[in-house]
Design an enzyme around this catalytic site. Structure first.
Site, PDB file in Angstrom:
ATOM      1  N   LYS A   1       0.821  -1.212   0.000  1.00  0.00           N
ATOM      2  CA  LYS A   1       0.000   0.000   0.000  1.00  0.00           C
ATOM      3  C   LYS A   1       0.858   1.267   0.000  1.00  0.00           C
ATOM      4  O   LYS A   1       0.399   2.324  -0.420  1.00  0.00           O
ATOM      5  CB  LYS A   1      -0.961  -0.003   1.203  1.00  0.00           C
ATOM      6  CG  LYS A   1      -1.871  -1.243   1.281  1.00  0.00           C
ATOM      7  CD  LYS A   1      -2.517  -1.581  -0.032  1.00  0.00           C
ATOM      8  CE  LYS A   1      -3.435  -2.790  -0.037  1.00  0.00           C
ATOM      9  NZ  LYS A   1      -2.886  -4.075   0.394  1.00  0.00           N
TER      10      LYS A   1
ATOM     11  N   TYR B   1     -11.832 -14.714   3.067  1.00  0.00           N
ATOM     12  CA  TYR B   1     -10.852 -13.656   3.362  1.00  0.00           C
ATOM     13  C   TYR B   1     -10.417 -13.727   4.818  1.00  0.00           C
ATOM     14  O   TYR B   1     -11.253 -13.842   5.721  1.00  0.00           O
ATOM     15  CB  TYR B   1     -11.474 -12.280   3.072  1.00  0.00           C
ATOM     16  CG  TYR B   1     -10.563 -11.138   3.439  1.00  0.00           C
ATOM     17  CD1 TYR B   1      -9.446 -10.852   2.655  1.00  0.00           C
ATOM     18  CD2 TYR B   1     -10.781 -10.372   4.572  1.00  0.00           C
ATOM     19  CE1 TYR B   1      -8.584  -9.823   2.993  1.00  0.00           C
ATOM     20  CE2 TYR B   1      -9.927  -9.334   4.917  1.00  0.00           C
ATOM     21  CZ  TYR B   1      -8.824  -9.069   4.132  1.00  0.00           C
ATOM     22  OH  TYR B   1      -7.974  -8.056   4.474  1.00  0.00           O
TER      23      TYR B   1
ATOM     24  N   TYR C   1      -2.596 -12.793   2.980  1.00  0.00           N
ATOM     25  CA  TYR C   1      -2.262 -12.523   1.575  1.00  0.00           C
ATOM     26  C   TYR C   1      -1.090 -13.360   1.073  1.00  0.00           C
ATOM     27  O   TYR C   1      -1.243 -14.240   0.229  1.00  0.00           O
ATOM     28  CB  TYR C   1      -1.918 -11.036   1.388  1.00  0.00           C
ATOM     29  CG  TYR C   1      -3.075 -10.101   1.630  1.00  0.00           C
ATOM     30  CD1 TYR C   1      -3.967  -9.806   0.601  1.00  0.00           C
ATOM     31  CD2 TYR C   1      -3.275  -9.503   2.859  1.00  0.00           C
ATOM     32  CE1 TYR C   1      -5.029  -8.935   0.818  1.00  0.00           C
ATOM     33  CE2 TYR C   1      -4.332  -8.639   3.083  1.00  0.00           C
ATOM     34  CZ  TYR C   1      -5.200  -8.356   2.053  1.00  0.00           C
ATOM     35  OH  TYR C   1      -6.243  -7.504   2.268  1.00  0.00           O
TER      36      TYR C   1
END
Ligand SMILES: *Cc1c(COP(=O)(O)O)cnc(C)c1O
Length: 347
Positions: free
Chosen positions: A49, A264, A290
């Protein structure tokens, strides 16, 4: 317009290292594996990010915003890095955080990324699990703030819009300089895909440079067809925004949903195996949400022969290791319980 024409708000340490994964390659008896350490971007424990936020923050500052508003899960890496970026730019930060449906474990609500949000004094707004549209909620929140005379800057979940994706177009340029210096072209890049901005930016950056390396996204949630559409839509938007570079056909976008597991944020045995193997061969920390799933995908593709032993394969490490601390029960002796049991004072 070229990506280099856009202003960046400097937040990260670039270029991030590009290194061989010799021991992991050997242990898999497989192809030549490399890693791009975007977990080492430097901002608040790093992660993908940071690159997106350099472009988003420049835009926020140019618009005269006084705070960032974003959203994510309780253990969002994106929220942690956004909170840090806001502070660096002297801005406020509000995060809408969605509770997980899969665990009531208080550690999950207090540790890891969540703890770091507190350290940055990010203003967190809690939402129940099962939100149909977090981005819409965050935008509504922005509208309310505007009506109160504030100047919020909306950043979507994962920072995945055209502006954020510029971060991965420039990452593609940075990577190509490194592979050129290394003298070995890459046949394939494997990465985790959530909100799709990383994969879309990377794909468009490579296309812009005329390079046809395969990019395989390993979905961390949802289905392959949802992720393929999301990546493709964003590629088309980037193409429209920049001009001069066109999106690939949708059937050229590669995403596997074989490693999502129950959903998730819910690691599988393969996720944990990938984290342990990478840590114990390379000393590199992956995460349960992830990169553990992405590496599980890479390992499986090597074992199944889908990736041949002659290929040069890059694993894009997108960060996330602070999330490990929210999942103690997935690793042996969670939380040092054996040590705690020996402590006579604990009673
Ligand atoms: C957000 C995130 C991703 C996914 O990137 P997207 O651009 O949302 O697809 C991958 N890895 C980590 C550690 C992340 O925090």
């Amino acid at each position: 317009m070229a990506v280099s024409n856009f202003t960046r708000f400097p937040l990260g340490h670039f270029p991030t290292p590009f290194e061989p994964l010799e021991a992991l390659s050997r242990s898999l008896g497989g192809p030549k594996l490399f890693i791009k350490r975007d977990d080492c971007t430097g901002l608040a424990f790093g992660g993908n990010k940071t690159r997106k936020l350099e472009y988003l923050l420049a835009d926020a500052v140019a618009q005269g915003s006084d705070m960032l508003v974003t959203a994510g899960g309780i253990q969002s890496n994106h929220v942690r890095q956004t909170a840090a970026a806001a502070r660096r730019a002297g801005l406020g930060c509000i995060a809408l955080l969605e509770a997980p449906a899969f665990t009531p474990d208080p550690v999950f609500y207090q540790s890891g990324n969540r703890l770091l949000d507190e350290v940055f004094n990010c203003q967190c707004v809690y939402l129940a699990a099962g939100q149909p549209d977090l981005n819409a909620k965050a935008q509504e929140y922005c509208n309310t703030l505007r009506s109160q005379g504030k100047a919020p800057y909306f950043i979507p979940v994962g920072g995945s819009n055209v502006v954020g994706a510029l971060g991965y177009m420039s990452a593609a340029e940075e990577l190509l300089q490194q592979t050129e210096a290394n003298g070995q072209a890459l046949d394939r890049i494997v990465l985790g895909t959530g909100s799709a901005g990383t994969q879309a930016g990377l794909v468009m950056g490579l296309r812009d440079a005329g390079v046809h390396t395969k990019v395989t996204g390993i979905a961390v949630s949802g289905t392959a067809s949802e992720k393929i559409s999301a990546v493709h839509d964003l590629c088309v938007q980037i193409g429209g925004y920049l001009g001069g570079v066109t999106a690939p056909e949708i059937n050229e976008i590669l995403v596997s949903d074989e490693f999502v597991g129950p959903g998730y944020g819910q690691p599988t045995n393969k996720t944990i195996e990938a984290i342990n193997l990478t840590a114990q061969t390379e000393g590199v920390l992956l995460d349960p949400v992830y990169t553990g799933k992405a590496m599980a995908g890479l390992i499986q593709m090597v074992r199944s022969g889908e990736i041949s032993s002659g290929e040069n394969v890059l694993f894009l490490h997108t960060g996330g290791a602070p999330g490990l601390f929210a999942y103690p029960n997935f690793f042996s002796d969670p939380g040092g319980l054996k040590a705690a049991a020996l402590n006579p004072v604990s009673a």
